[in-house]
Design a protein around this motif. Sequence first.
Motif, PDB file in Angstrom:
ATOM      1  N   GLN A  45     -16.894 -21.646  21.112  1.00 36.92           N
ATOM      2  CA  GLN A  45     -17.825 -21.024  20.166  1.00 36.92           C
ATOM      3  C   GLN A  45     -19.279 -21.342  20.494  1.00 36.92           C
ATOM      4  O   GLN A  45     -20.164 -20.574  20.145  1.00 36.92           O
ATOM      5  N   VAL A  46     -19.520 -22.471  21.142  1.00 35.71           N
ATOM      6  CA  VAL A  46     -20.882 -22.779  21.559  1.00 35.71           C
ATOM      7  C   VAL A  46     -21.396 -21.707  22.514  1.00 35.71           C
ATOM      8  O   VAL A  46     -22.559 -21.302  22.462  1.00 35.71           O
ATOM      9  N   LEU A  47     -20.499 -21.216  23.384  1.00 40.88           N
ATOM     10  CA  LEU A  47     -20.891 -20.197  24.353  1.00 40.88           C
ATOM     11  C   LEU A  47     -20.965 -18.808  23.743  1.00 40.88           C
ATOM     12  O   LEU A  47     -21.757 -17.969  24.191  1.00 40.88           O
ATOM     13  N   ALA A  48     -20.130 -18.555  22.732  1.00 41.54           N
ATOM     14  CA  ALA A  48     -20.011 -17.196  22.203  1.00 41.54           C
ATOM     15  C   ALA A  48     -20.520 -17.045  20.773  1.00 41.54           C
ATOM     16  O   ALA A  48     -20.292 -16.021  20.145  1.00 41.54           O
ATOM     17  N   HIS A  49     -21.238 -18.056  20.269  1.00 44.75           N
ATOM     18  CA  HIS A  49     -21.633 -18.009  18.861  1.00 44.75           C
ATOM     19  C   HIS A  49     -22.725 -16.967  18.625  1.00 44.75           C
ATOM     20  O   HIS A  49     -23.494 -16.628  19.521  1.00 44.75           O
ATOM     21  N   ARG A  50     -22.779 -16.477  17.399  1.00 43.63           N
ATOM     22  CA  ARG A  50     -23.866 -15.590  16.992  1.00 43.63           C
ATOM     23  C   ARG A  50     -25.082 -16.434  16.605  1.00 43.63           C
ATOM     24  O   ARG A  50     -24.960 -17.608  16.277  1.00 43.63           O
ATOM     25  N   ALA A  51     -26.232 -15.824  16.638  1.00 42.88           N
ATOM     26  CA  ALA A  51     -27.441 -16.541  16.219  1.00 42.88           C
ATOM     27  C   ALA A  51     -27.267 -17.019  14.786  1.00 42.88           C
ATOM     28  O   ALA A  51     -26.733 -16.292  13.941  1.00 42.88           O
ATOM     29  N   PRO A  52     -27.674 -18.241  14.486  1.00 41.17           N
ATOM     30  CA  PRO A  52     -27.501 -18.766  13.127  1.00 41.17           C
ATOM     31  C   PRO A  52     -28.328 -17.993  12.116  1.00 41.17           C
ATOM     32  O   PRO A  52     -29.369 -17.409  12.445  1.00 41.17           O
ATOM     33  N   GLU A  53     -27.863 -17.991  10.883  1.00 39.85           N
ATOM     34  CA  GLU A  53     -28.627 -17.370   9.805  1.00 39.85           C
ATOM     35  C   GLU A  53     -29.872 -18.198   9.529  1.00 39.85           C
ATOM     36  O   GLU A  53     -29.936 -19.375   9.876  1.00 39.85           O
ATOM     37  N   PRO A  54     -30.879 -17.601   8.886  1.00 36.39           N
ATOM     38  CA  PRO A  54     -32.106 -18.355   8.588  1.00 36.39           C
ATOM     39  C   PRO A  54     -31.799 -19.546   7.679  1.00 36.39           C
ATOM     40  O   PRO A  54     -30.904 -19.497   6.844  1.00 36.39           O
ATOM     41  N   PRO A  55     -32.537 -20.639   7.855  1.00 34.04           N
ATOM     42  CA  PRO A  55     -32.318 -21.810   6.998  1.00 34.04           C
ATOM     43  C   PRO A  55     -32.635 -21.521   5.532  1.00 34.04           C
ATOM     44  O   PRO A  55     -33.545 -20.744   5.227  1.00 34.04           O
ATOM     45  N   VAL A  56     -31.902 -22.134   4.649  1.00 35.28           N
ATOM     46  CA  VAL A  56     -32.177 -22.027   3.221  1.00 35.28           C
ATOM     47  C   VAL A  56     -33.479 -22.759   2.911  1.00 35.28           C
ATOM     48  O   VAL A  56     -33.656 -23.917   3.302  1.00 35.28           O
ATOM     49  N   GLY A  57     -34.389 -22.107   2.235  1.00 39.93           N
ATOM     50  CA  GLY A  57     -35.626 -22.757   1.821  1.00 39.93           C
ATOM     51  C   GLY A  57     -36.675 -22.903   2.900  1.00 39.93           C
ATOM     52  O   GLY A  57     -37.736 -23.473   2.653  1.00 39.93           O
ATOM     53  N   ASP A  58     -36.411 -22.425   4.109  1.00 35.52           N
ATOM     54  CA  ASP A  58     -37.377 -22.457   5.211  1.00 35.52           C
ATOM     55  C   ASP A  58     -37.947 -23.858   5.450  1.00 35.52           C
ATOM     56  O   ASP A  58     -39.162 -24.069   5.420  1.00 35.52           O
ATOM     57  N   PRO A  59     -37.103 -24.861   5.744  1.00 37.35           N
ATOM     58  CA  PRO A  59     -37.604 -26.219   5.988  1.00 37.35           C
ATOM     59  C   PRO A  59     -38.306 -26.316   7.334  1.00 37.35           C
ATOM     60  O   PRO A  59     -38.031 -25.539   8.246  1.00 37.35           O
TER      61      PRO A  59
END
Length: 272
Positions: free
Chosen positions: A196-210
């Motif tokens: 999954q490290v090789l094939a993962h999708r881009a992460p969703e935006p962080p909650v609260g924009d830290p």
Amino acid sequence: MTARDRVRIMRIRDWARPVPPARREVLHATPETDEGKPPVLFVPGFGHGAWAFAEHWLEHAAARGFAAYAVSLRGHGGSAAAPKATLRAYAHDVVQVAAGLPRQAVLVGHGAGALVVTRALARYPARAAVLLAPVLGDLGTVVTALRRNPVGTLPALVGGRLRLTRRQLFSRELPEPVARAYQARLGRAAARAQWQVLAHRAPEPPVGDPPVLVVGSPDDRVVPARALDRAAARYGHAPLLFPGMGHDLMLDARWREPIDAILDWLDKGASF
């Protein structure tokens, strides 16, 4: 936290297909007096356990007034075995531990643990985050690993164990017996999580924009400098670099330099 953030934290899939529970090892060090600073949760990369941060960084952070915790992802360190674990399960471990801390925490992820932290940030409203020598599924990182350590990297691409060399992990300043002892403690991640490290999708935006800080070394033989630049650019800044160090900055000979820089950054951002 906005209403949209609350919606993103709670997802139908999380309820319909919950992550199986697992016993988690959490090591910690606490300061003598409570200065009101946010707790820091360290997340090791694949093959590493909480011990990698307990060696130096937990006590050092506590001495500077930060309650410091390190979690072993399931299947790592002293946590329960989990041969079928996924990145989702690893992120769940981080969120569950962070949610149980006394204050809103800072998340610090190392290597592939940084990728886990980026996924956890979409579920947990962290005070801030640090991506330490981050392995974020960047193709250049994979190519670099194959070129510099084909024997240790190729098995991981077909479900085997990733084996990193002494030169990839540490600088030449670290005494050979110490380096060998650390290498002997390394385990392995679940095969599916490695894929999954090789094939993962881009992460969703962080909650609260830290705020997110990227830390690494231009001499890291696992994560190339250009990958650090790209990772930091996602968060609108340049990486904080420590020349002459290896991939495992928290264990290398000059381990004090990066942790002090991270804690200085947190101290300056007391209003995060």
